[in-house]
Structure formats: structure tokens, C-alpha cells
Design a protein around this motif. Structure first.
Motif, mmCIF file in Angstrom:
data_model
loop_
_atom_site.group_PDB
_atom_site.id
_atom_site.type_symbol
_atom_site.label_atom_id
_atom_site.label_comp_id
_atom_site.label_asym_id
_atom_site.label_seq_id
_atom_site.Cartn_x
_atom_site.Cartn_y
_atom_site.Cartn_z
ATOM 1 N N ALA A 154 1.201 -1.175 0.295
ATOM 2 C CA ALA A 154 0.042 0.256 0.260
ATOM 3 C C ALA A 154 0.912 1.123 0.049
ATOM 4 N N TRP A 155 1.139 1.948 -1.110
ATOM 5 C CA TRP A 155 2.555 2.676 -1.158
ATOM 6 C C TRP A 155 2.104 4.165 -0.329
ATOM 7 N N LEU A 156 0.688 4.207 -0.950
ATOM 8 C CA LEU A 156 -0.135 5.733 0.066
ATOM 9 C C LEU A 156 -0.166 5.240 1.762
ATOM 10 N N ARG A 160 6.333 5.026 5.083
ATOM 11 C CA ARG A 160 7.902 4.769 4.564
ATOM 12 C C ARG A 160 7.997 5.252 2.914
ATOM 13 N N PHE A 161 6.662 4.803 2.433
ATOM 14 C CA PHE A 161 6.875 5.731 1.340
ATOM 15 C C PHE A 161 6.369 6.512 0.854
ATOM 16 N N SER A 162 5.431 7.194 1.537
ATOM 17 C CA SER A 162 4.256 8.347 0.487
ATOM 18 C C SER A 162 4.747 8.909 0.713
ATOM 19 N N PHE A 163 5.687 9.603 1.410
ATOM 20 C CA PHE A 163 6.687 10.672 0.739
ATOM 21 C C PHE A 163 7.242 11.227 -0.887
ATOM 22 N N TRP A 164 7.721 9.984 -1.171
ATOM 23 C CA TRP A 164 8.637 9.601 -1.977
ATOM 24 C C TRP A 164 7.807 8.781 -3.038
ATOM 25 N N CYS A 165 6.854 8.491 -3.061
ATOM 26 C CA CYS A 165 5.276 8.705 -3.827
ATOM 27 C C CYS A 165 5.093 9.569 -4.433
#
Length: 300
Positions: A154-156, A160-165
Motif C-alpha cells: 500500500a504505497w500511499l 515509509r513510502f508515502s513521501f517518496w511516492c
């Protein structure tokens, strides 16, 4: 008669600019010294209390940290990719009897790279939000299709990944414009310089660093300032895609200002955030112009 003619064309736009641009900015400075809620016709003057509150606001410092990361990565990656693609389009083809030229289909590539600029920010935000969707999104769908199910997350929804997305989307939506901008700047560079570099045995990377970059440095400098301003803002994309993300993992100052004003009803404090953003943007722009200033390379 001449002065009247000039005044006729200058006064109306300057008047409109003063009413709709300068006046709101001026009012923001005044509102930032009050506790106005945005709806109440009354308010109290609190002086610099709102600005003192900024120093102890953990949410604001978290958002400012994300803006700092955007300020670091967005201009750097976008300009590097823009220079690389523009160089390939303009002079990346194999040299032949015609001389140094771009890759085959350069015009098509320019259109492809520039395409995100045709789309509105709202469309881009919704498009990428759907692509990042955990179950129906294209990204996870492709990962599952090639047997990488364990990488489908769940990228968003993952801190850990929300900002980089969000950063990836900002790079994607901006790089095409600078590909076209740098390509236009490279068209003014004589092909003789590239042919001379080729005869001296210089590779493409050396030619890009030693020949192209110094001759388009003014364009790079302008691009850096524009991208820095986008990095300090970043409101629209963040608000549409993540709305700050889980645990404010992708929050930015612009979104913090919006939520403070329209969510919490603290227009006075939100105006103080806006004033701080104004001076931060101005400082960063001046700093970038000074740091990146260098002697102009003149073509004889």
C-alpha cells in the motif's frame, strides 16, 4: 500624447495586479498578527504570538522537513534527468556525414516528455493516486504480473513510502518541461563544438559536463530557482494524492497552512505560516541565485 497612450495600457493591469495580488499579500501580514478565525467579524491583535507559536509547532517542523527534502531532491533529480534527455534528443545520435545530431525520432520524444505539462495538476494527482492503489493500481498490478507479489504494498498508506511516492510524481510531472527548455537552449550551441569534442575523444558524459552545461548554465540557474519554489510549495499534488499521508508522513508546509486555516479555523496562525513561507521562498531564491552564479561563457 505618448505618455497618455502608455498610461492607458499600463494603469489598468497594474491596478488589477495591485488589487488581486499585492493587496492579499499585504492583508496576510496584517492578519498574521491577529487571532482571526476566518468567520468572526471580530478579532484581537496578538502581535508576534503567532510567529512564536511557529517555533514550537511539531507538525509544522515535520512539514518543513519534508519541504527540505523536496528542496534537496526535486531540483537535483529533475535537472539531471532534463539535461540527460535533452542532450540525447539534441546531440545524442551517432555522428555521421551530416555531423552531430540528436537521436532518431527526437521530435516524438519531445512530445512524449512534454505531455504531462498538458495535464492539469488535479488530473495528474488523481491519475497517480489510482496508479498507487494497493489492489487496483497499475504499479502493484505490474509487480504481481511479473511475480513480485511481495513488493506490492500500500504505497500511499505506508509511512515509509508515502513521501517518496509524492516526490516521484513531482519529478515526473516537471521533468518534461525542462527537457524541452534545455533542448531549446542547446539548439543555440554550434555543432562545431560537439564535433571538436568528438574528434578529441570526449565521450558523451564528458561532452555534457564540459561543453553543454557551461553554455546553458543561465537556463539551468533559472530552472533551479523555479523548481525550488515548487519544492517549497508542493501543496496541490500532496493534498490530492496523500492529503499528508499516514502520521503526516508526506505533509508539507502548504498543506499545513491549508488545514490550519480551513480545517481548524485559525486564519491568523495560518497567515503567519504564509508569511514565513513568503520569506523562506524569497531567501531560498536569492540564495540559489547567488550560489549558482558564475561567469557567463561567451561564444565567439
Amino acid at each position: 500624447m505618448r505618455r497618455l497612450f502608455i498610461a492607458t495600457f499600463l494603469v489598468p493591469p497594474l491596478l488589477l495586479y495591485g488589487i488581486f495580488v499585492v493587496s492579499p499579500y499585504t492583508q496576510a501580514f496584517q492578519i498574521s498578527t491577529t487571532n482571526w478565525t476566518g468567520l468572526s467579524p471580530t478579532f484581537e491583535f496578538v502581535g508576534l504570538a503567532n510567529f512564536q507559536r511557529l517555533l514550537d509547532d511539531g507538525y509544522l517542523w515535520n512539514a518543513l522537513r519534508h519541504n527540505g527534502l523536496l528542496l534537496l531532491f526535486l531540483p537535483l533529480v529533475t535537472i539531471l534527468l532534463g539535461l540527460f534527455f535533452a542532450s540525447m534528443i539534441s546531440v545524442g545520435g551517432r555522428a555521421d556525414r551530416v555531423g552531430v545530431h540528436g537521436v532518431r525520432g527526437a521530435g516524438f520524444y519531445r512530445v512524449v516528455y512534454f505531455f504531462p505539462q498538458v495535464l492539469s495538476v488535479a488530473i495528474i494527482g488523481v491519475l497517480w493516486k489510482e496508479m498507487y492503489a494497493p489492489h487496483t493500481g497499475m504499479i502493484n498490478g505490474l509487480l504481481r504480473a511479473v511475480g513480485l507479489d511481495r513488493l506490492a504494498v500500500a504505497w500511499l498508506g505506508d509511512p515509509r513510502f508515502s513521501f517518496w511516492c509524492v516526490l516521484a510524481v513531482l519529478i515526473w510531472m516537471n521533468v518534461g518541461f525542462y527537457v524541452v527548455l534545455f533542448s531549446a537552449a542547446m539548439q543555440s550551441i554550434p555543432r562545431d563544438l560537439y564535433e571538436a569534442a568528438l574528434l578529441d575523444g570526449a565521450g558523451r558524459l564528458v561532452t555534457l559536463v564540459r561543453v553543454t552545461v557551461p553554455l546553458v548554465w543561465d537556463t539551468i540557474q533559472v530552472a533551479w530557482v523555479y523548481l525550488a519554489i515548487i519544492a517549497i510549495d508542493g501543496f496541490a499534488v500532496v493534498q490530492i494524492i496523500t492529503d499528508g499521508g499516514p502520521s503526516a508522513s508526506s505533509d508539507v508546509v502548504g498543506l499545513r497552512l491549508y488545514k490550519t486555516a480551513f480545517g481548524d479555523g485559525q486564519f491568523g496562525y495560518a497567515s503567519a505560516i504564509g508569511v514565513a513561507m513568503f520569506f523562506l521562498t524569497l531567501t531560498v531564491a536569492v540564495m540559489f541565485l547567488r550560489v549558482t552564479r558564475r561567469d557567463r561563457v561567451e561564444l565567439q
